[in-house]
Design a protein around this motif. Structure first.
Motif, PDB file in Angstrom:
ATOM      1  N   MET A   1       0.851  -1.164   0.000  1.00  0.00           N
ATOM      2  CA  MET A   1       0.000   0.000   0.000  1.00  0.00           C
ATOM      3  C   MET A   1       0.903   1.234   0.000  1.00  0.00           C
ATOM      4  N   ASN A   2       0.551   2.235  -0.796  1.00  0.00           N
ATOM      5  CA  ASN A   2       1.297   3.485  -0.828  1.00  0.00           C
ATOM      6  C   ASN A   2       0.732   4.448   0.200  1.00  0.00           C
ATOM      7  N   ILE A   3       1.610   5.252   0.796  1.00  0.00           N
ATOM      8  CA  ILE A   3       1.163   6.241   1.779  1.00  0.00           C
ATOM      9  C   ILE A   3       2.119   7.426   1.727  1.00  0.00           C
ATOM     10  N   THR A   4       1.567   8.634   1.814  1.00  0.00           N
ATOM     11  CA  THR A   4       2.409   9.823   1.855  1.00  0.00           C
ATOM     12  C   THR A   4       2.817  10.093   3.301  1.00  0.00           C
ATOM     13  N   MET A   5       3.820  10.934   3.481  1.00  0.00           N
ATOM     14  CA  MET A   5       4.276  11.252   4.832  1.00  0.00           C
ATOM     15  C   MET A   5       3.163  11.942   5.623  1.00  0.00           C
ATOM     16  N   ALA A   6       2.397  12.819   4.968  1.00  0.00           N
ATOM     17  CA  ALA A   6       1.291  13.496   5.654  1.00  0.00           C
ATOM     18  C   ALA A   6       0.265  12.482   6.145  1.00  0.00           C
ATOM     19  N   GLU A   7      -0.064  11.506   5.328  1.00  0.00           N
ATOM     20  CA  GLU A   7      -1.021  10.477   5.730  1.00  0.00           C
ATOM     21  C   GLU A   7      -0.457   9.634   6.871  1.00  0.00           C
ATOM     22  N   ALA A   8       0.824   9.344   6.830  1.00  0.00           N
ATOM     23  CA  ALA A   8       1.447   8.535   7.888  1.00  0.00           C
ATOM     24  C   ALA A   8       1.409   9.278   9.216  1.00  0.00           C
ATOM     25  N   ARG A   9       1.635  10.567   9.178  1.00  0.00           N
ATOM     26  CA  ARG A   9       1.623  11.352  10.418  1.00  0.00           C
ATOM     27  C   ARG A   9       0.218  11.490  10.989  1.00  0.00           C
ATOM     28  N   LEU A  10      -0.803  11.397  10.133  1.00  0.00           N
ATOM     29  CA  LEU A  10      -2.174  11.550  10.591  1.00  0.00           C
ATOM     30  C   LEU A  10      -2.753  10.273  11.183  1.00  0.00           C
ATOM     31  N   ARG A  11      -2.083   9.151  10.942  1.00  0.00           N
ATOM     32  CA  ARG A  11      -2.583   7.884  11.480  1.00  0.00           C
ATOM     33  C   ARG A  11      -2.461   7.884  13.000  1.00  0.00           C
ATOM     34  N   PRO A  12      -3.454   7.369  13.683  1.00  0.00           N
ATOM     35  CA  PRO A  12      -3.370   7.323  15.148  1.00  0.00           C
ATOM     36  C   PRO A  12      -2.336   6.324  15.648  1.00  0.00           C
ATOM     37  N   ASP A  13      -1.980   5.350  14.814  1.00  0.00           N
ATOM     38  CA  ASP A  13      -1.035   4.315  15.237  1.00  0.00           C
ATOM     39  C   ASP A  13       0.298   4.472  14.491  1.00  0.00           C
ATOM     40  N   THR A  14       0.967   5.581  14.737  1.00  0.00           N
ATOM     41  CA  THR A  14       2.202   5.866  14.017  1.00  0.00           C
ATOM     42  C   THR A  14       3.421   5.185  14.632  1.00  0.00           C
ATOM     43  N   HIS A  15       3.181   4.158  15.403  1.00  0.00           N
ATOM     44  CA  HIS A  15       4.291   3.340  15.904  1.00  0.00           C
ATOM     45  C   HIS A  15       4.661   2.375  14.778  1.00  0.00           C
ATOM     46  N   ILE A  16       5.877   2.494  14.270  1.00  0.00           N
ATOM     47  CA  ILE A  16       6.322   1.669  13.146  1.00  0.00           C
ATOM     48  C   ILE A  16       7.061   0.456  13.692  1.00  0.00           C
ATOM     49  N   ASP A  17       6.588  -0.713  13.316  1.00  0.00           N
ATOM     50  CA  ASP A  17       7.216  -1.949  13.784  1.00  0.00           C
ATOM     51  C   ASP A  17       8.549  -2.202  13.080  1.00  0.00           C
ATOM     52  N   LEU A  18       8.585  -1.979  11.772  1.00  0.00           N
ATOM     53  CA  LEU A  18       9.800  -2.226  11.001  1.00  0.00           C
ATOM     54  C   LEU A  18       9.906  -1.192   9.898  1.00  0.00           C
ATOM     55  N   LEU A  19      11.044  -0.503   9.845  1.00  0.00           N
ATOM     56  CA  LEU A  19      11.355   0.419   8.756  1.00  0.00           C
ATOM     57  C   LEU A  19      12.470  -0.209   7.949  1.00  0.00           C
ATOM     58  N   GLU A  20      12.211  -0.435   6.666  1.00  0.00           N
ATOM     59  CA  GLU A  20      13.221  -0.997   5.775  1.00  0.00           C
ATOM     60  C   GLU A  20      13.713   0.106   4.851  1.00  0.00           C
ATOM     61  N   VAL A  21      15.012   0.335   4.858  1.00  0.00           N
ATOM     62  CA  VAL A  21      15.642   1.299   3.974  1.00  0.00           C
ATOM     63  C   VAL A  21      16.200   0.484   2.817  1.00  0.00           C
ATOM     64  N   VAL A  22      15.515   0.533   1.687  1.00  0.00           N
ATOM     65  CA  VAL A  22      15.848  -0.321   0.548  1.00  0.00           C
ATOM     66  C   VAL A  22      16.757   0.449  -0.402  1.00  0.00           C
ATOM     67  N   SER A  23      17.953  -0.064  -0.611  1.00  0.00           N
ATOM     68  CA  SER A  23      18.897   0.567  -1.524  1.00  0.00           C
ATOM     69  C   SER A  23      18.512   0.211  -2.956  1.00  0.00           C
ATOM     70  N   MET A  24      18.372   1.219  -3.773  1.00  0.00           N
ATOM     71  CA  MET A  24      18.023   1.015  -5.178  1.00  0.00           C
ATOM     72  C   MET A  24      19.303   1.154  -5.993  1.00  0.00           C
ATOM     73  N   GLU A  25      19.981   0.052  -6.195  1.00  0.00           N
ATOM     74  CA  GLU A  25      21.229  -0.008  -6.955  1.00  0.00           C
ATOM     75  C   GLU A  25      22.321   0.865  -6.354  1.00  0.00           C
ATOM     76  N   GLY A  26      22.267   1.090  -5.051  1.00  0.00           N
ATOM     77  CA  GLY A  26      23.313   1.822  -4.351  1.00  0.00           C
ATOM     78  C   GLY A  26      23.304   3.321  -4.559  1.00  0.00           C
ATOM     79  N   ARG A  27      22.327   3.831  -5.298  1.00  0.00           N
ATOM     80  CA  ARG A  27      22.307   5.263  -5.592  1.00  0.00           C
ATOM     81  C   ARG A  27      21.203   5.995  -4.837  1.00  0.00           C
ATOM     82  N   TYR A  28      20.060   5.379  -4.729  1.00  0.00           N
ATOM     83  CA  TYR A  28      18.916   5.964  -4.046  1.00  0.00           C
ATOM     84  C   TYR A  28      18.398   4.984  -3.013  1.00  0.00           C
TER      85      TYR A  28
END
Length: 96
Positions: free
Chosen positions: A1-28
């Motif tokens: 599911m896609n979500i914008t930062m504004a939508e994420a901040r508005l959620r009442p349950d903004t406790h994130i269980d897992l944040l994955e930082v996915v490297s896209m070919e080492g550049r982004y």
């Protein structure tokens, strides 16, 4: 599911269980995160994934959220070069 930062901040349950930082070919880097059983990809207003130029930018973007666990997933482009099929590849994960 896609979500914008504004939508994420508005959620009442903004406790994130897992944040994955996915490297896209080492550049982004792309942010994929889970709140309970729901998985999200951070997108912009145009519904395209937000691409960060460093893992530090991801950390700054998620400052203020309660994050239980963070993992970085580095690229594995060499697997394709040596003939491994995508279904035989196991993602490497590094806990931060």
């Amino acid at each position: 599911m896609n979500i914008t930062m504004a939508e994420a901040r508005l959620r009442p349950d903004t406790h994130i269980d897992l944040l994955e930082v996915v490297s896209m070919e080492g550049r982004y880097y792309m942010a994929r995160f889970y709140i309970g059983d729901d998985g999200f990809i951070l997108v912009g207003k145009d519904q395209r994934p937000v691409l960060f130029t460093s893992s530090c930018e991801v950390r700054e973007a998620f400052h203020g959220f309660k994050i239980q666990q963070t993992e970085i997933i580095p690229p594995a482009g060499t697997d394709e070069m040596i003939g491994m099929t995508p279904d035989s590849v196991t993602e490497m994960r590094v806990r931060l």
